[in-house]
Design an enzyme around this catalytic site. Structure first.
Site, PDB file in Angstrom:
ATOM      1  N   ASP A  77       0.881  -1.171   0.000  1.00 58.37           N
ATOM      2  CA  ASP A  77       0.000   0.000   0.000  1.00 58.37           C
ATOM      3  C   ASP A  77       0.917   1.219   0.000  1.00 58.37           C
ATOM      4  O   ASP A  77       1.441   1.604   1.043  1.00 58.37           O
ATOM      5  CB  ASP A  77      -0.886  -0.012   1.249  1.00 58.37           C
ATOM      6  CG  ASP A  77      -1.846   1.171   1.275  1.00 58.37           C
ATOM      7  OD1 ASP A  77      -2.289   1.609   0.203  1.00 58.37           O
ATOM      8  OD2 ASP A  77      -2.145   1.658   2.389  1.00 58.37           O
ATOM      9  N   GLU A 113      -1.172  -1.290  -4.762  1.00 58.32           N
ATOM     10  CA  GLU A 113      -2.424  -0.544  -4.893  1.00 58.32           C
ATOM     11  C   GLU A 113      -2.266   0.544  -5.942  1.00 58.32           C
ATOM     12  O   GLU A 113      -1.293   1.299  -5.938  1.00 58.32           O
ATOM     13  CB  GLU A 113      -2.858   0.069  -3.562  1.00 58.32           C
ATOM     14  CG  GLU A 113      -4.249   0.672  -3.657  1.00 58.32           C
ATOM     15  CD  GLU A 113      -4.857   0.979  -2.305  1.00 58.32           C
ATOM     16  OE1 GLU A 113      -5.069   0.040  -1.514  1.00 58.32           O
ATOM     17  OE2 GLU A 113      -5.104   2.162  -2.035  1.00 58.32           O
ATOM     18  N   ASP A 134      -2.550   1.323   7.070  1.00 61.00           N
ATOM     19  CA  ASP A 134      -1.765   1.066   5.855  1.00 61.00           C
ATOM     20  C   ASP A 134      -1.261  -0.376   5.823  1.00 61.00           C
ATOM     21  O   ASP A 134      -1.161  -0.983   4.752  1.00 61.00           O
ATOM     22  CB  ASP A 134      -0.565   2.021   5.786  1.00 61.00           C
ATOM     23  CG  ASP A 134      -0.967   3.452   6.050  1.00 61.00           C
ATOM     24  OD1 ASP A 134      -1.148   4.206   5.090  1.00 61.00           O
ATOM     25  OD2 ASP A 134      -1.131   3.801   7.229  1.00 61.00           O
TER      26      ASP A 134
END
Lengths: 188, 188
Positions: free
Chosen positions: B7, B68, B141
């Site tokens: 992420d 992501e 996160d």
């Protein structure tokens, strides 16, 4: 001082290498574009770009890397790839212990043409004039990368009362059709 | 299959490593965040991030890297840094010869919660449930990175008529307060 300018992109990533001295005179060392295949996925295009920039850096051993700053104002399909290409340029420069400086497109245009809203043709014309080239570097990404390097040289050297670089002033006057300006030619 | 989920971010870059099999069961191998100092310039932060991801990759030797996808819809001051952090993750994965796959935030949320508009709390709760953890990974996160890895495992294995993974279906039912669903439990 040797400057590597990078106009980031995945399809065409412009690069320009110039040598400049304290009087802000400059000469062209190398210019061109790195290309990566559009049918390759982004991760692999970034790997290819990393190799190209790394190789160019080893070839010319610049003192500083100047990278054009990318903005997300327009959510074009390419802006993320452009930002990531800029990130790779920043990474490679910093990894080699070099200072990496970002300049906005407006700063670059203003530095070489006197206007932050100049078009690509104008930037290319001025790049050729400033560096004493017979014609402007092509494609535009290559000219932009050289403009970025010139911008870095001149901006990094700005001190109060310092002279406007002769060659730049001459070029600006040429560009304005030899119209006289009211600038003081201090320091010369 | 071992999956490294990333992420991306400069201040906090979440990572999650899971092992998953063809039945889509999965277990947690490692989870956490890479941090880079906010007072460092972006080029140097990217260098630090590259080192961290490279080290994590060598430690766990994943088969694939899931990252992501970053969008430029909002021109927040951090979106370019986030895009560049994503670029570094893509670069490191591809440079090590691994497949790198992007998934959108909506795809990740939909994969683990059943809704593309789930909030972070819901994603974290489901990540803990799916992986049988006593509590959700923190910060968010880190949980997001694990969710991304789970998303990759499940999306990459989707074939027509294949069973919904038991654990996921169980977790979804738990999440819905044990309310019975009308889904066919085919293939089990």
């Amino acid at each position: 001082m040797r400057i590597l300018g990078i106009d980031p992109g995945l399809t065409r990533c412009g690069f320009g290498v110039i040598d400049g001295d304290r009087s802000r005179r400059c000469s062209l060392v190398d210019v061109g574009v790195f290309r990566t295949p559009a049918d390759l996925d982004t991760p692999r295009r970034l790997v290819l770009l990393e190799r190209e920039i790394e190789a160019k850096l080893r070839e010319h051993r610049p003192d500083v890397v100047a990278v054009e700053q990318v903005f997300a104002q327009h959510n074009s399909p390419t802006v993320m790839g452009t930002a990531q290409a800029a990130g790779i340029a920043m990474l490679v420069g910093a990894r080699n212990g070099l200072p990496v400086q970002l300049h906005t497109p407006s700063e670059v245009k203003a530095a070489v043409t006197g206007s932050g809203r100049a078009d690509k043709q104008q930037v290319g014309t001025m790049v050729a004039r400033i560096l004493g080239l017979a014609e402007m570097p092509r494609p535009a990404d290559a000219a932009d990368a050289v403009a970025l390097a010139v911008c870095h040289l001149w901006r990094s050297g700005i001190v109060v009362g310092d002279a406007v670089p002769n060659r730049w002033q001459q070029a600006i006057q040429d560009h304005a059709g030899n119209r006289r300006t009211t600038w003081k030619e201090g320091g010369r």
